[in-house]
Design a protein around this motif. Structure first.
Motif, PDB file in Angstrom:
ATOM      1  N   ARG A 256       0.858  -1.185   0.000  1.00  0.00           N
ATOM      2  CA  ARG A 256       0.000   0.000   0.000  1.00  0.00           C
ATOM      3  C   ARG A 256       0.894   1.235   0.000  1.00  0.00           C
ATOM      4  NH1 ARG A 256      -3.418   0.614   5.312  1.00  0.00           N
ATOM      5  NH2 ARG A 256      -4.898  -0.784   4.278  1.00  0.00           N
ATOM      6  N   LYS A 257       0.453   2.275  -0.677  1.00  0.00           N
ATOM      7  CA  LYS A 257       1.187   3.535  -0.653  1.00  0.00           C
ATOM      8  C   LYS A 257       0.660   4.411   0.471  1.00  0.00           C
ATOM      9  CE  LYS A 257       2.966   7.209  -3.632  1.00  0.00           C
ATOM     10  NZ  LYS A 257       2.978   7.802  -4.996  1.00  0.00           N
ATOM     11  N   GLU A 258       1.587   4.936   1.275  1.00  0.00           N
ATOM     12  CA  GLU A 258       1.209   5.818   2.374  1.00  0.00           C
ATOM     13  C   GLU A 258       1.655   7.247   2.065  1.00  0.00           C
ATOM     14  OE1 GLU A 258       2.555   4.315   6.184  1.00  0.00           O
ATOM     15  OE2 GLU A 258       0.579   3.390   6.403  1.00  0.00           O
ATOM     16  N   TYR A 259       0.825   8.193   2.480  1.00  0.00           N
ATOM     17  CA  TYR A 259       1.082   9.607   2.234  1.00  0.00           C
ATOM     18  C   TYR A 259       1.288  10.303   3.575  1.00  0.00           C
ATOM     19  CZ  TYR A 259      -0.746   8.470  -2.384  1.00  0.00           C
ATOM     20  OH  TYR A 259      -0.954   7.909  -3.619  1.00  0.00           O
ATOM     21  N   TYR A 260       2.397  11.026   3.690  1.00  0.00           N
ATOM     22  CA  TYR A 260       2.728  11.696   4.943  1.00  0.00           C
ATOM     23  C   TYR A 260       2.629  13.205   4.751  1.00  0.00           C
ATOM     24  CZ  TYR A 260       4.574   7.018   5.555  1.00  0.00           C
ATOM     25  OH  TYR A 260       4.701   5.649   5.602  1.00  0.00           O
ATOM     26  N   GLY A 261       1.428  13.719   4.831  1.00  0.00           N
ATOM     27  CA  GLY A 261       1.195  15.139   4.613  1.00  0.00           C
ATOM     28  C   GLY A 261       0.028  15.347   3.681  1.00  0.00           C
ATOM     29  N   THR A 262      -0.279  16.596   3.403  1.00  0.00           N
ATOM     30  CA  THR A 262      -1.436  16.937   2.576  1.00  0.00           C
ATOM     31  C   THR A 262      -1.055  17.567   1.247  1.00  0.00           C
ATOM     32  OG1 THR A 262      -1.606  19.086   3.685  1.00  0.00           O
ATOM     33  CG2 THR A 262      -2.896  17.259   4.601  1.00  0.00           C
ATOM     34  N   LYS A 263       0.215  17.935   1.074  1.00  0.00           N
ATOM     35  CA  LYS A 263       0.643  18.589  -0.152  1.00  0.00           C
ATOM     36  C   LYS A 263       1.174  17.558  -1.144  1.00  0.00           C
ATOM     37  CE  LYS A 263       1.971  22.826   2.289  1.00  0.00           C
ATOM     38  NZ  LYS A 263       3.096  23.758   2.595  1.00  0.00           N
ATOM     39  N   GLN A 264       1.136  17.947  -2.426  1.00  0.00           N
ATOM     40  CA  GLN A 264       1.552  17.030  -3.479  1.00  0.00           C
ATOM     41  C   GLN A 264       3.015  16.623  -3.338  1.00  0.00           C
ATOM     42  OE1 GLN A 264       0.394  18.231  -7.420  1.00  0.00           O
ATOM     43  NE2 GLN A 264       1.937  16.965  -8.402  1.00  0.00           N
ATOM     44  N   ASP A 265       3.849  17.529  -2.842  1.00  0.00           N
ATOM     45  CA  ASP A 265       5.277  17.249  -2.726  1.00  0.00           C
ATOM     46  C   ASP A 265       5.660  16.597  -1.403  1.00  0.00           C
ATOM     47  OD1 ASP A 265       5.675  18.331  -5.229  1.00  0.00           O
ATOM     48  OD2 ASP A 265       6.056  20.346  -4.456  1.00  0.00           O
ATOM     49  N   ASP A 266       4.686  16.347  -0.537  1.00  0.00           N
ATOM     50  CA  ASP A 266       4.997  15.707   0.739  1.00  0.00           C
ATOM     51  C   ASP A 266       5.478  14.277   0.508  1.00  0.00           C
ATOM     52  OD1 ASP A 266       4.409  17.923   2.224  1.00  0.00           O
ATOM     53  OD2 ASP A 266       2.342  17.343   2.635  1.00  0.00           O
ATOM     54  N   SER A 267       6.197  13.751   1.480  1.00  0.00           N
ATOM     55  CA  SER A 267       6.817  12.442   1.318  1.00  0.00           C
ATOM     56  C   SER A 267       5.776  11.329   1.278  1.00  0.00           C
ATOM     57  CB  SER A 267       7.808  12.185   2.454  1.00  0.00           C
ATOM     58  OG  SER A 267       7.143  12.198   3.701  1.00  0.00           O
ATOM     59  N   THR A 268       6.133  10.276   0.579  1.00  0.00           N
ATOM     60  CA  THR A 268       5.298   9.081   0.473  1.00  0.00           C
ATOM     61  C   THR A 268       6.200   7.858   0.564  1.00  0.00           C
ATOM     62  OG1 THR A 268       5.494   8.954  -1.937  1.00  0.00           O
ATOM     63  CG2 THR A 268       3.672  10.270  -1.046  1.00  0.00           C
ATOM     64  N   ALA A 269       5.598   6.723   0.811  1.00  0.00           N
ATOM     65  CA  ALA A 269       6.357   5.472   0.816  1.00  0.00           C
ATOM     66  C   ALA A 269       5.419   4.314   0.533  1.00  0.00           C
ATOM     67  CB  ALA A 269       7.054   5.263   2.156  1.00  0.00           C
ATOM     68  N   TRP A 270       5.900   3.391  -0.282  1.00  0.00           N
ATOM     69  CA  TRP A 270       5.204   2.119  -0.462  1.00  0.00           C
ATOM     70  C   TRP A 270       5.678   1.180   0.645  1.00  0.00           C
ATOM     71  CZ3 TRP A 270       1.385   0.619  -3.746  1.00  0.00           C
ATOM     72  CH2 TRP A 270       1.056   1.505  -4.777  1.00  0.00           C
ATOM     73  N   ARG A 271       4.717   0.582   1.353  1.00  0.00           N
ATOM     74  CA  ARG A 271       5.066  -0.303   2.462  1.00  0.00           C
ATOM     75  C   ARG A 271       4.295  -1.614   2.347  1.00  0.00           C
ATOM     76  NH1 ARG A 271       4.667   2.891   8.069  1.00  0.00           N
ATOM     77  NH2 ARG A 271       6.031   1.186   8.718  1.00  0.00           N
ATOM     78  N   VAL A 272       4.867  -2.653   2.920  1.00  0.00           N
ATOM     79  CA  VAL A 272       4.203  -3.950   3.002  1.00  0.00           C
ATOM     80  C   VAL A 272       3.605  -4.097   4.397  1.00  0.00           C
ATOM     81  CG1 VAL A 272       4.573  -6.450   3.020  1.00  0.00           C
ATOM     82  CG2 VAL A 272       5.622  -5.027   1.236  1.00  0.00           C
ATOM     83  N   PHE A 273       2.370  -4.601   4.445  1.00  0.00           N
ATOM     84  CA  PHE A 273       1.646  -4.773   5.702  1.00  0.00           C
ATOM     85  C   PHE A 273       1.254  -6.238   5.886  1.00  0.00           C
ATOM     86  CE2 PHE A 273       1.202  -0.375   4.634  1.00  0.00           C
ATOM     87  CZ  PHE A 273       1.147   0.304   5.841  1.00  0.00           C
ATOM     88  N   ARG A 274       1.012  -6.593   7.128  1.00  0.00           N
ATOM     89  CA  ARG A 274       0.511  -7.923   7.486  1.00  0.00           C
ATOM     90  C   ARG A 274      -0.867  -7.757   8.110  1.00  0.00           C
ATOM     91  NH1 ARG A 274       0.035 -11.257  12.026  1.00  0.00           N
ATOM     92  NH2 ARG A 274       0.644 -13.462  11.755  1.00  0.00           N
ATOM     93  N   PHE A 275      -1.850  -8.531   7.607  1.00  0.00           N
ATOM     94  CA  PHE A 275      -3.216  -8.450   8.126  1.00  0.00           C
ATOM     95  C   PHE A 275      -3.678  -9.834   8.541  1.00  0.00           C
ATOM     96  CE2 PHE A 275      -7.873  -8.577   7.429  1.00  0.00           C
ATOM     97  CZ  PHE A 275      -8.242  -7.623   8.371  1.00  0.00           C
ATOM     98  N   ASP A 276      -4.189  -9.925   9.766  1.00  0.00           N
ATOM     99  CA  ASP A 276      -4.744 -11.178  10.283  1.00  0.00           C
ATOM    100  C   ASP A 276      -6.261 -11.116  10.152  1.00  0.00           C
ATOM    101  OD1 ASP A 276      -5.747 -13.298  11.928  1.00  0.00           O
ATOM    102  OD2 ASP A 276      -3.811 -13.372  12.951  1.00  0.00           O
ATOM    103  N   ILE A 277      -6.811 -11.943   9.283  1.00  0.00           N
ATOM    104  CA  ILE A 277      -8.252 -11.916   9.020  1.00  0.00           C
ATOM    105  C   ILE A 277      -9.049 -12.295  10.261  1.00  0.00           C
ATOM    106  CG2 ILE A 277     -10.096 -12.944   7.619  1.00  0.00           C
ATOM    107  CD1 ILE A 277      -8.050 -13.332   5.392  1.00  0.00           C
ATOM    108  N   SER A 278      -8.511 -13.193  11.070  1.00  0.00           N
ATOM    109  CA  SER A 278      -9.259 -13.681  12.231  1.00  0.00           C
ATOM    110  C   SER A 278      -9.345 -12.655  13.350  1.00  0.00           C
ATOM    111  CB  SER A 278      -8.624 -14.972  12.759  1.00  0.00           C
ATOM    112  OG  SER A 278      -7.292 -14.732  13.203  1.00  0.00           O
ATOM    113  N   THR A 279      -8.373 -11.748  13.424  1.00  0.00           N
ATOM    114  CA  THR A 279      -8.358 -10.764  14.519  1.00  0.00           C
ATOM    115  C   THR A 279      -8.468  -9.320  14.042  1.00  0.00           C
ATOM    116  OG1 THR A 279      -5.942 -10.563  14.486  1.00  0.00           O
ATOM    117  CG2 THR A 279      -6.898 -12.309  15.866  1.00  0.00           C
ATOM    118  N   ASP A 280      -8.403  -9.095  12.720  1.00  0.00           N
ATOM    119  CA  ASP A 280      -8.390  -7.747  12.133  1.00  0.00           C
ATOM    120  C   ASP A 280      -7.146  -6.954  12.520  1.00  0.00           C
ATOM    121  OD1 ASP A 280     -10.738  -8.057  10.752  1.00  0.00           O
ATOM    122  OD2 ASP A 280     -11.991  -7.128  12.284  1.00  0.00           O
TER     123      ASP A 280
END
Length: 709
Positions: A256-280
């Motif tokens: 998922r891509k994360e956005y850190y700020g509200t402006k177009q030039d603010d930093s972003t990063a693609w990160r990998v996440f882990r999700f447990d369906i049984s516990t959310d």
């Protein structure tokens, strides 16, 4: 009948000029000697997964493979199988199966799915992707058949700006194929759970594609492999995620891509996440200091990902941190990772990891730069591709803005750096004009009178409306005299020239208004001298962008792309790039008040239909457009970092060549190319692909250096 309507040529963005191929290495490699080449090295091969032994045994029972190996070969480890995308069959991006015999080095035999399962489900022009194996589990005393789960674009979709990507499953025993994606919904990147019971997909369900170029913001849905009386049990489990992969029956990793700020030039990063369906429970796996994408789960805690530690620009001479590498992250040991490919080829990009032997080895694809890949022995500089129409050929050119002379004897294009003009003819392939630096020249086009041997080009910084851009003629271009003649005066931004059929007049687009950025069409009355001895006549006039113009074969009309129907309340930019809202129009040269809109991207007009060109008989127009949205997760592709907007695929619409008013808002369109890459800037020649290959290929090999993205 043959290709009696000629052939369409185009250029592909994102596709590396050096073939991609599939490799693996152990989790703790010591040098490049630990890397194993997994395929036969033919064509482009990528997006691979291992076929489980039980499923491979089922595949071996098919008549085509029955004599190749036995179940005992699988049981004794003498044979393994891979499912991957290859472009070897008619240069389409379709799934193939590799039988790998022996250890290292091993022998490989590759088969298309049509070879094994016939052409009922695997035929026609299409794109296939993300092959994985489902089924093979017990239900009471019954074993569910193994099936191949995959994406295909084989079903036409007439809704505009809509993906064609649908998930199917093909029973590996019977060959029966079933659509799993619900009608009206479109999915990407399927992944099957370890038990073979469930599928996770990145889906556009409940939302429309809205021109996203990189961050698709799909949701992740889970459904069953087998359909019950109540359906597949499809449900959404993650909002905003892509490229799912199962760590266990309840654990999904995704990017998922994360956005850190509200402006177009603010930093972003693609990160990998882990999700447990049984516990959310949702936890980040990779840090936000660098990009991590396309995960491949090893187990519920460990995942292999592709990382890019430092962002780069197109003009950068990249350092090691700017290459895409494979690393393993463990959620039980936050902050640490195991580097894989950095130890093998630190200055090479590695894509889309997959897991081998329970995580003892990691596979991936990369460009094959080995000594055996002598560039002069690669694919020819243009590649014939299967066309959906028997009367129209199709081929891809390994150069930007391809243009073919009217007599079919010469092909010209510019390189990826927009630095040099290349010419291919009976003398071979060579540079006929070159500038000192990049971003200096683009959009070559031939004078339509073949006796004149004139090539027109645009000189200056491309794709910058506030910079001067001049149209120049290169006379006697085949003689390689290196001369040019400037045709436009002043410091205006001029581009996309096209002559009439006699080669006497030239239409082009220009920004001529002071302090404004409106682009309109103009005609040079004398194409040989331009504004230096000839007059300029305005063809269109308005507060919009008219561009990408071409004269019709009859000389009566000009086709062009325009934003003239853009609503007043539309945003200034579309996903941070150009303003969007491009549609294709026809204008009557003799009566410029007659303007007809031929095709638009969507019924609310947003989107891009660009670079229109006439068929030689004037009965069709080819365009590059986003009518089919996207066909793969863009982050899984090699990135071509430039200011050019990626448009999508090549399409055609049929028109009435006699009555311009009968061509208003043509409803039916034809998809010509099916690609995960971005196909653009088409040209349509009178000659068939075979004639063109025969006339040029005897003296031409791909021995020039096109810079890799």
């Amino acid at each position: 009948m043959g290709e009696n309507r000629g052939s369409i040529a185009f250029f592909t963005t994102y596709r590396p000029p050096v073939p991609l191929d599939i490799f693996s290495c152990p989790v703790q490699p010591s040098s490049e000697k630990d890397e194993l080449h997994l395929t036969d090295g033919k064509s482009y091969n990528y997006n691979c997964r291992v076929i489980p032994p039980a499923a491979l045994k089922t595949i071996l029972k098919r008549p085509k493979l029955a004599s190749e190996a036995t179940e005992a070969d699988v049981d004794l480890g003498r044979l393994t199988g891979l499912i991957f995308v290859s472009e070897r069959a008619n240069n389409l991006e379709t799934l193939h199966i590799a039988l790998c015999f022996g250890a290292n080095p091993h022998q490989v035999k590759v088969f298309s799915l049509a070879d094994i399962y016939g052409t009922d489900a695997f035929n026609g022009v299409r794109m296939e992707d993300s092959g994985c194996i489902g089924g093979g589990y017990e239900v009471g005393s019954h074993t569910i058949d193994h099936s191949l789960v995959y994406v295909s674009t084989k079903e036409p979709v007439q809704e505009r700006r809509c993906p064609w990507t649908v998930v199917y499953k093909t029973n590996l025993r019977t060959g029966e194929t079933e659509r799993l994606t619900p009608p009206g919904t479109f999915d990407l990147s399927p992944s099957v759970s370890p038990s073979g019971k469930k599928i996770a997909v990145a889906s556009f369900q409940g939302k429309a594609w809205d021109g996203e170029i990189e961050d698709l913001q799909t949701d992740i849905y889970v459904m069953n492999v087998e359909r019950s009386p109540s359906g597949l049990g499809r449900r959404r489990v993650i909002v905003n995620g892509g490229w799912p992969t199962w760590g266990s029956e309840n654990v999904l990793f995704f990017h998922r891509k994360e956005y850190y700020g509200t402006k177009q030039d603010d930093s972003t990063a693609w990160r990998v996440f882990r999700f447990d369906i049984s516990t959310d429970e949702l936890i980040p796996v990779t840090p936000k200091e660098f990009d991590a994408i396309t995960p491949a789960a090893i187990n519920k805690d460990k995942v292999a990902v592709a990382t890019i530690h430092k962002k780069s620009k197109f003009t950068d001479v990249r350092v090691e941190a700017q290459y895409r590498h494979i690393e393993i992250f463990d959620t039980t040991a936050p902050g640490a990772s195991v580097q894989i490919t950095q130890k093998i080829r630190p200055k090479a990009d590695h894509f889309n990891p997959f897991v081998i032997d329970g995580g003892k080895c990691i596979g991936y694809h990369r460009s094959d730069m080995s000594p055996s890949q002598n560039i002069s022995n690669m694919e020819r500089y243009f590649h014939k591709i299967q066309s959906p129409f028997q009367d129209t050929g199709l081929f891809r050119v390994s150069g930007v803005f391809p243009t073919i002379s009217k007599d079919g004897s010469k092909l010209a294009f510019v390189d990826n750096e927009f630095k040099a003009v290349w010419l291919a003819d009976k003398k071979g392939l060579r540079i006929v004009y070159e500038k000192e630096g990049p971003d200096s020249i683009h959009s070559p086009v031939w004078n339509q009178n073949p006796d004149k041997d004139i090539l027109y080009v645009c000189m200056g910084v491309p794709f910058k409306a506030d910079q001067p851009l001049q149209i120049c003629a290169i006379p006697d271009v085949s003689s390689e005299n290196g001369q040019r003649r400037r045709l436009t005066k002043g410091r205006f931004n001029n581009a996309f020239p096209s002559t009439d059929r006699d080669g006497e007049r030239l239409v082009f687009r220009s920004i001529r208004e002071k302090d404004k950025r409106y682009k309109n069409l103009y005609i040079m009355e004398k194409a040989d001298v331009g504004e230096y001895g000839g007059k300029i006549k305005r063809l269109t006039n308005g507060p919009w962008t008219d561009t990408h113009c071409q004269w019709s074969p009859t000389g009566d009309w000009v086709v062009f792309s325009s934003t003239r129907d853009k609503p007043e309340d539309a945003p200034e930019t579309d996903n941070g790039l150009d303003p969007g809202y491009f549609a294709v129009f026809l204008v009557n040269v003799n009566d410029p008040s007659v303007v007809v809109r031929v095709i638009r991207s969507a019924y609310h007009i947003a989107g891009h239909v660009n670079h229109p060109v006439f068929s030689p008989d004037g009965r069709s127009i080819a365009v590059t457009a986003d009518l089919a949205a996207v066909s793969a997760d863009p982050m899984s592709l090699p990135l071509f970092l430039h200011s050019v907007r990626p448009y999508g695929d090549v399409f055609t619409v049929d028109i009435d060549p006699e009555d311009i008013n009968k061509n208003k808002d043509v409803k039916k369109f034809h998809r010509i190319t099916h690609s995960r890459y971005e196909n653009g800037t088409p040209t349509w020649t009178l000659f068939s692909t075979d004639v063109l290959i025969k006339s040029m290929d005897s003296h031409t090999t791909m021995d020039f250096n096109i810079s890799c993205p």
